[in-house]
Scaffold this motif. Structure first.
Motif, PDB file in Angstrom:
ATOM      1  N   TRP A 195      -4.097  11.844  -0.652  1.00 26.94           N
ATOM      2  CA  TRP A 195      -5.370  12.243  -1.265  1.00 26.94           C
ATOM      3  C   TRP A 195      -5.537  13.758  -1.217  1.00 26.94           C
ATOM      4  O   TRP A 195      -5.942  14.376  -2.202  1.00 26.94           O
ATOM      5  CB  TRP A 195      -6.537  11.553  -0.568  1.00 26.94           C
ATOM      6  CG  TRP A 195      -7.865  11.954  -1.141  1.00 26.94           C
ATOM      7  CD1 TRP A 195      -8.800  12.758  -0.571  1.00 26.94           C
ATOM      8  CD2 TRP A 195      -8.381  11.585  -2.413  1.00 26.94           C
ATOM      9  NE1 TRP A 195      -9.870  12.904  -1.403  1.00 26.94           N
ATOM     10  CE2 TRP A 195      -9.634  12.199  -2.556  1.00 26.94           C
ATOM     11  CE3 TRP A 195      -7.894  10.797  -3.449  1.00 26.94           C
ATOM     12  CZ2 TRP A 195     -10.410  12.050  -3.699  1.00 26.94           C
ATOM     13  CZ3 TRP A 195      -8.675  10.646  -4.586  1.00 26.94           C
ATOM     14  CH2 TRP A 195      -9.922  11.265  -4.696  1.00 26.94           C
ATOM     15  N   LEU A 249       1.267   4.173  -2.858  1.00 27.42           N
ATOM     16  CA  LEU A 249       1.068   5.590  -2.570  1.00 27.42           C
ATOM     17  C   LEU A 249       2.301   6.427  -2.906  1.00 27.42           C
ATOM     18  O   LEU A 249       2.162   7.578  -3.335  1.00 27.42           O
ATOM     19  CB  LEU A 249       0.670   5.791  -1.114  1.00 27.42           C
ATOM     20  CG  LEU A 249      -0.749   5.350  -0.789  1.00 27.42           C
ATOM     21  CD1 LEU A 249      -0.982   5.356   0.716  1.00 27.42           C
ATOM     22  CD2 LEU A 249      -1.750   6.262  -1.487  1.00 27.42           C
ATOM     23  N   ALA A 301       0.830  -1.214   0.000  1.00 27.36           N
ATOM     24  CA  ALA A 301       0.000   0.000   0.000  1.00 27.36           C
ATOM     25  C   ALA A 301       0.859   1.257   0.000  1.00 27.36           C
ATOM     26  O   ALA A 301       0.602   2.197  -0.757  1.00 27.36           O
ATOM     27  CB  ALA A 301      -0.928  -0.006   1.215  1.00 27.36           C
ATOM     28  N   SER A 302       1.894   1.274   0.832  1.00 25.80           N
ATOM     29  CA  SER A 302       2.738   2.468   0.889  1.00 25.80           C
ATOM     30  C   SER A 302       3.537   2.626  -0.399  1.00 25.80           C
ATOM     31  O   SER A 302       3.718   3.753  -0.877  1.00 25.80           O
ATOM     32  CB  SER A 302       3.648   2.437   2.112  1.00 25.80           C
ATOM     33  OG  SER A 302       4.528   1.337   2.064  1.00 25.80           O
ATOM     34  N   ILE A 350      -2.203   8.034   3.599  1.00 22.64           N
ATOM     35  CA  ILE A 350      -3.324   7.904   2.665  1.00 22.64           C
ATOM     36  C   ILE A 350      -4.096   9.215   2.596  1.00 22.64           C
ATOM     37  O   ILE A 350      -4.376   9.735   1.513  1.00 22.64           O
ATOM     38  CB  ILE A 350      -4.254   6.746   3.084  1.00 22.64           C
ATOM     39  CG1 ILE A 350      -3.567   5.400   2.889  1.00 22.64           C
ATOM     40  CG2 ILE A 350      -5.580   6.805   2.312  1.00 22.64           C
ATOM     41  CD1 ILE A 350      -4.296   4.228   3.535  1.00 22.64           C
ATOM     42  N   ARG A 351      -4.427   9.748   3.748  1.00 21.69           N
ATOM     43  CA  ARG A 351      -5.192  10.998   3.785  1.00 21.69           C
ATOM     44  C   ARG A 351      -4.405  12.148   3.144  1.00 21.69           C
ATOM     45  O   ARG A 351      -4.930  12.932   2.353  1.00 21.69           O
ATOM     46  CB  ARG A 351      -5.549  11.344   5.230  1.00 21.69           C
ATOM     47  CG  ARG A 351      -6.458  12.557   5.357  1.00 21.69           C
ATOM     48  CD  ARG A 351      -5.662  13.819   5.465  1.00 21.69           C
ATOM     49  NE  ARG A 351      -6.514  15.002   5.530  1.00 21.69           N
ATOM     50  CZ  ARG A 351      -6.050  16.220   5.359  1.00 21.69           C
ATOM     51  NH1 ARG A 351      -4.776  16.407   5.121  1.00 21.69           N
ATOM     52  NH2 ARG A 351      -6.855  17.242   5.428  1.00 21.69           N
TER      53      ARG A 351
END
Length: 178
Positions: free
Chosen positions: A161, A26, A22-23, A157-158
């Protein structure tokens, strides 16, 4: 510590694989963000880049490294304790400096203080605490370590985004030279 580090982290394999992937994804998205907002990547915007874009990439990279460290089967507890502790202390110091930059910017929304400053500081403090349980030969608190890393991922994540929306919503004249 009766159990080896490899045995202890074996149960966490899927967790670290997931957060590492996931990282990494991102971090790739952050390169896309930088491409979308390349007209904003000017010396005039350097303070904002250093306060928002760079720290997010660093925090996400920290998560990838933590996931990789947890999966190395030959590392023993002292090495892991030093690696997580050193990384946590480095991240903590860096996050305090970044937090100061964010707080100093008087036109930043209060919610950004939490996501870009407070949450990374708390995350790294939890990671340092978990590393101390390893270094002090106590029962390693792998749940705390995972929690600190997960909090860092949530902030990443936040914030990724937030920056995607910020750069995508700017028109091409917003980044013109001063």
């Amino acid at each position: 510590m009766a159990v080896s580090a490899a045995e202890a982290f074996h149960a966490w394999h899927d967790f670290y694989l997931l957060i590492g992937a996931a990282s990494a994804t991102l971090v790739g998205a952050m390169f896309v963000v930088a491409s979308i907002g390349s007209n904003m990547l000017t010396p005039r915007h350097e303070p904002a880049i250093r306060a928002f874009l760079t720290p997010t990439v660093i925090h996400l990279s920290t998560i990838m490294i933590a996931g990789a460290l947890a999966m190395i089967p030959s590392l023993d507890w002292p090495v892991l304790g030093i690696a997580f502790g050193g990384g946590g202390v480095g991240g903590l110091v860096y996050s305090f400096l970044v937090g100061w930059r964010v707080v100093r910017r008087n036109h930043v929304a209060r919610v950004d203080h939490v996501w870009y400053a407070v949450l990374p500081i708390v995350s790294y403090a939890v990671i340092v605490g978990a590393a101390l349980t390893i270094l002090l030969h106590a029962t390693p608190n792998l749940e705390a370590l995972a929690g600190g890393i997960l909090l860092l991922l949530i902030a990443g994540i936040r914030n990724a985004w937030d920056m995607i929306i910020f750069f995508a919503s700017r028109d091409s004249t917003d980044g013109s030279s001063s």
